[in-house]
Design a protein around this motif. Structure first.
Motif, PDB file in Angstrom:
ATOM      1  N   MET A   1      -6.496  -5.221  -1.221  1.00 49.19           N
ATOM      2  CA  MET A   1      -5.592  -4.169  -0.796  1.00 49.19           C
ATOM      3  C   MET A   1      -4.199  -4.317  -1.413  1.00 49.19           C
ATOM      4  O   MET A   1      -3.499  -3.364  -1.613  1.00 49.19           O
ATOM      5  CB  MET A   1      -5.465  -4.199   0.718  1.00 49.19           C
TER       6      MET A   1
ATOM      7  N   LEU B   1      -3.051  -2.251  -4.323  1.00 42.62           N
ATOM      8  CA  LEU B   1      -2.592  -0.880  -4.149  1.00 42.62           C
ATOM      9  C   LEU B   1      -1.085  -0.833  -3.937  1.00 42.62           C
ATOM     10  O   LEU B   1      -0.487   0.225  -3.909  1.00 42.62           O
ATOM     11  CB  LEU B   1      -3.304  -0.215  -2.964  1.00 42.62           C
TER      12      LEU B   1
ATOM     13  N   HIS C   1       0.985  -1.849  -1.410  1.00 42.02           N
ATOM     14  CA  HIS C   1       1.662  -1.549  -0.154  1.00 42.02           C
ATOM     15  C   HIS C   1       1.854  -2.824   0.626  1.00 42.02           C
ATOM     16  O   HIS C   1       1.000  -3.687   0.648  1.00 42.02           O
ATOM     17  CB  HIS C   1       0.853  -0.560   0.674  1.00 42.02           C
ATOM     18  N   GLU C   2       2.995  -2.901   1.292  1.00 41.30           N
ATOM     19  CA  GLU C   2       3.268  -4.093   2.060  1.00 41.30           C
ATOM     20  C   GLU C   2       2.452  -4.064   3.346  1.00 41.30           C
ATOM     21  O   GLU C   2       2.380  -3.056   4.038  1.00 41.30           O
ATOM     22  CB  GLU C   2       4.743  -4.141   2.425  1.00 41.30           C
ATOM     23  N   ILE C   3       1.862  -5.162   3.626  1.00 40.89           N
ATOM     24  CA  ILE C   3       1.143  -5.265   4.885  1.00 40.89           C
ATOM     25  C   ILE C   3       1.919  -6.255   5.731  1.00 40.89           C
ATOM     26  O   ILE C   3       2.026  -7.426   5.395  1.00 40.89           O
ATOM     27  CB  ILE C   3      -0.300  -5.727   4.664  1.00 40.89           C
ATOM     28  N   LEU C   4       2.492  -5.800   6.801  1.00 37.70           N
ATOM     29  CA  LEU C   4       3.408  -6.653   7.560  1.00 37.70           C
ATOM     30  C   LEU C   4       2.690  -7.507   8.586  1.00 37.70           C
ATOM     31  O   LEU C   4       3.027  -8.652   8.797  1.00 37.70           O
ATOM     32  CB  LEU C   4       4.477  -5.795   8.242  1.00 37.70           C
ATOM     33  N   ILE C   5       1.721  -6.936   9.238  1.00 39.18           N
ATOM     34  CA  ILE C   5       1.005  -7.719  10.239  1.00 39.18           C
ATOM     35  C   ILE C   5      -0.397  -8.003   9.723  1.00 39.18           C
ATOM     36  O   ILE C   5      -1.205  -7.099   9.602  1.00 39.18           O
ATOM     37  CB  ILE C   5       0.900  -6.949  11.573  1.00 39.18           C
ATOM     38  N   PRO C   6      -0.650  -9.245   9.360  1.00 39.91           N
ATOM     39  CA  PRO C   6      -1.986  -9.546   8.847  1.00 39.91           C
ATOM     40  C   PRO C   6      -3.039  -9.411   9.949  1.00 39.91           C
ATOM     41  O   PRO C   6      -2.754  -9.632  11.125  1.00 39.91           O
ATOM     42  CB  PRO C   6      -1.867 -10.993   8.368  1.00 39.91           C
ATOM     43  N   SER C   7      -4.190  -9.025   9.547  1.00 44.04           N
ATOM     44  CA  SER C   7      -5.261  -8.841  10.536  1.00 44.04           C
ATOM     45  C   SER C   7      -6.580  -9.157   9.841  1.00 44.04           C
ATOM     46  O   SER C   7      -6.649  -9.259   8.634  1.00 44.04           O
ATOM     47  CB  SER C   7      -5.240  -7.403  11.035  1.00 44.04           C
TER      48      SER C   7
END
Lengths: 176, 406
Positions: free
Chosen positions: B1, B4, B6-12
């Motif tokens: 991801m 693409l 984009h910042e992903i702030l909360i990892p899941s």
């Protein structure tokens, strides 16, 4: 990781000094993952934009409970290309190649929910292509339809609309 | 991801695995009729009508589809059934639902069926936005029906006119006024000029964005003028515009497919702003003047970013004497250069290229020439892309990406 944080800090500080136009929008997926996007991206999503407008731009974090963190990046990617005027046949072909049937349907729901017209049109065409010339059973499965006709009713309908079921082959020519 | 961007702030946890295991999770059937109709409008009409059999909910849904889309495939032996289908469908669809688009590719249409189709179009002419008709039929009734559709934004016509049992040309109407038209695709038309020798058929379409002209010709004119300020896309292929001058006053032109004839002069301001260009020169353009026409086109392309040409085009170009020494004032912003490899069917071009190679070998040494002659006799294949030509095209933008396709 450190870089990511600092760039994030940067964008935060920029948004503080210039809160009106360049503030990024946070889209929160159904599984609680935050995607930061430019306001121009949000504009492509009518549902999001009308939410922002309604709150006079004060609220920039938008929950999208119906959309998963798996689908949202695809939606954002498409919107970015669309803004840049770079939606070409080649891009769309590549884009759709990555998606299985379930993903196409999920993205369709997302585009419908977010009200992104171009993406909705594109995915409608993709779905139409994927069910073209398929059997009735296949299409029922694809749409999740339970057949509630009795065999007699179905036979009668086929007879009534014989002009659509006999002698006419679905068009199998390539679209161009 | 992360690719693409984009910042992903909360990892899941990655949900991908969960996804794949749950087949058919998404039930499109839960959507509203309106959304399903949107999907159905992209299906060809035969299959769209056949969805009546899916369930009781779908029994009448097809009658509300705002589009008609029918392509007759040539292999199908069921012309008659096709016509029966079409007239039944037109009769049974809910006529209170505005028809927004008609896409019909039928070949020979009987006058009675044509009348039914056109009546349907007439009755929705205030709403219909997209019209595509490909037919062998009398052109006049179709054209007069088209001219009544003032809401049209997209029009594609491919008409083979039958007059008194004979094919005759379809004249493009001079009075066609479609103020909202943004996309126009014309096949097999004749554009007839005025007394001044000029023809300017597209000036009434003030919003025109995309224009394609194929298999068409020009009569009583030696200048074709295209002066649409809003035009972004222009493609002209397989036309008989020989010896016609094409004048482009198109300040917004971004994508241009050059005519596949090197006997046309292209002038005006249109070329300098074009960003995406396609050139496919025909194999029989081996005259000296043709080579210079190609070179002239390339000189005019000041802002082109992506250039797509065929290997044949490059071979013709390579025959310009001392080409590799020519300094181009253009092609400074080139980002990608795409060459499509096309097999030869014209021996003359090969002969000319061999001759050119021998000429170039003469100053080097006699042995070189003899070696080359021997190699030709032994069946040496010429390179599809002449040596040095790619770098010649990239002389002002050496980092442009090169893509070779077949």
């Amino acid at each position: 990781m450190a870089e990511e944080v600092s760039s994030q800090m940067n964008s935060l500080s920029i948004s503080e000094t210039n809160p009106s136009s360049s503030a990024t929008i946070s889209l929160v997926s159904g599984d609680d993952i935050v995607f930061k996007v430019e306001p121009t991206i949000a504009k492509e999503m009518e549902t999001v934009q009308s939410f922002i407008d309604e709150t006079d731009g004060k609220i920039t974090t938008i929950p999208l409970p119906n959309i998963s963190s798996h689908d949202l990046p695809y939606v954002i990617e498409y919107c970015e290309k669309s803004i840049a005027g770079k939606i070409t046949k080649e891009f769309e072909a590549e884009f759709v190649k990555k998606l299985n049937n379930e993903e196409v349907k999920e993205l369709f729901l997302a585009a419908n929910y977010l009200n992104i017209k171009k993406l909705l049109d594109f995915l409608s065409q993709v779905i139409a292509d994927r069910i073209a010339n398929k059997s009735v059973e296949y299409v029922r499965r694809y749409f999740g339809i339970e057949n509630d006709f009795t065999p007699e009713e179905e036979a009668k309908l086929r007879e009534e609309l014989a002009w659509t079921f006999t002698g006419v082959d679905p068009d199998d020519e390539d679209e161009n | 991801m992360s690719n693409l961007g984009h910042e992903i702030l909360i990892p899941s946890n990655n949900k991908r695995e969960m996804h794949d295991s749950q087949e058919n999770r998404v039930r499109l059937n839960d959507l509203s009729d309106c959304v399903l109709l949107h999907i159905l409008s992209y299906l060809n009409s035969i299959q769209a009508v056949q969805t009546c059999i899916l369930s009781t909910r779908w029994k009448h849904l097809w009658k509300y589809i705002p589009t008609v889309k029918l392509h007759y495939s040539r292999n199908s032996p069921t012309v008659k059934r096709f016509d029966i289908f079409l007239s039944n469908m037109l009769a049974l669809r809910d006529n209170s639902i505005a028809l927004q688009a008609l896409d019909l590719d039928r070949g020979l249409i009987e006058p009675q069926l044509l009348e039914k189709i056109l009546n349907c179009v007439y009755s929705h002419n205030a709403h219909i936005r997209q019209l595509e008709i490909s037919a062998i039929s009398q052109s006049y009734p179709i054209l007069s029906c088209v001219s009544s559709c003032k809401a049209l934004t997209s029009l594609k016509l491919s008409l083979y006119n039958i007059g008194n049992k004979n094919y005759s040309e379809t004249l493009f109407p001079k009075s066609l006024n479609l103020p909202l038209l943004t996309s126009l695709y014309l096949v097999n038309f004749t554009f007839c000029g005025f007394e001044n020798g000029c023809v300017e058929p597209f000036s009434p379409f003030t919003k025109l964005n995309s224009l394609v002209i194929r298999h068409s010709k020009i009569k009583k004119a030696h200048i074709l003028h295209i002066s649409n300020e809003t035009l972004v896309d222009l493609a002209m292929r397989y036309n008989s515009f020989n010896f016609v001058e094409i004048q482009l006053s198109t300040p917004s032109l971004c994508r241009f497919t050059f005519p596949d004839s090197l006997d046309q002069k292209i002038c005006g301001t249109g070329l300098s702003c074009v960003k995406h260009v396609n050139i496919d020169a025909p194999q029989n353009s081996y005259l000296m003047k043709h080579r210079f026409v190609l070179l002239g086109w390339l000189r005019d392309l000041a802002s082109v970013e992506s250039l797509k040409l065929t290997s044949i085009t490059l071979q013709i170009l390579s025959l310009v004497p001392d080409l590799l020494k020519v300094k181009l004032p253009s092609l400074c912003n080139l980002k990608s250069l795409e060459v499509e490899l096309i097999p030869h069917y014209n021996e003359l071009l090969i002969v000319l290229m061999k001759d050119d190679m021998l000429k170039k070998a003469i100053p080097k040494s006699f042995e070189e020439v003899a070696k080359l002659r021997k190699a030709f006799k032994a069946g040496l294949k010429l390179p599809s892309i002449p040596d040095g030509i790619v770098d010649f095209l990239r002389q002002n933008s050496p980092s442009a990406q090169v893509i070779i396709t077949t």
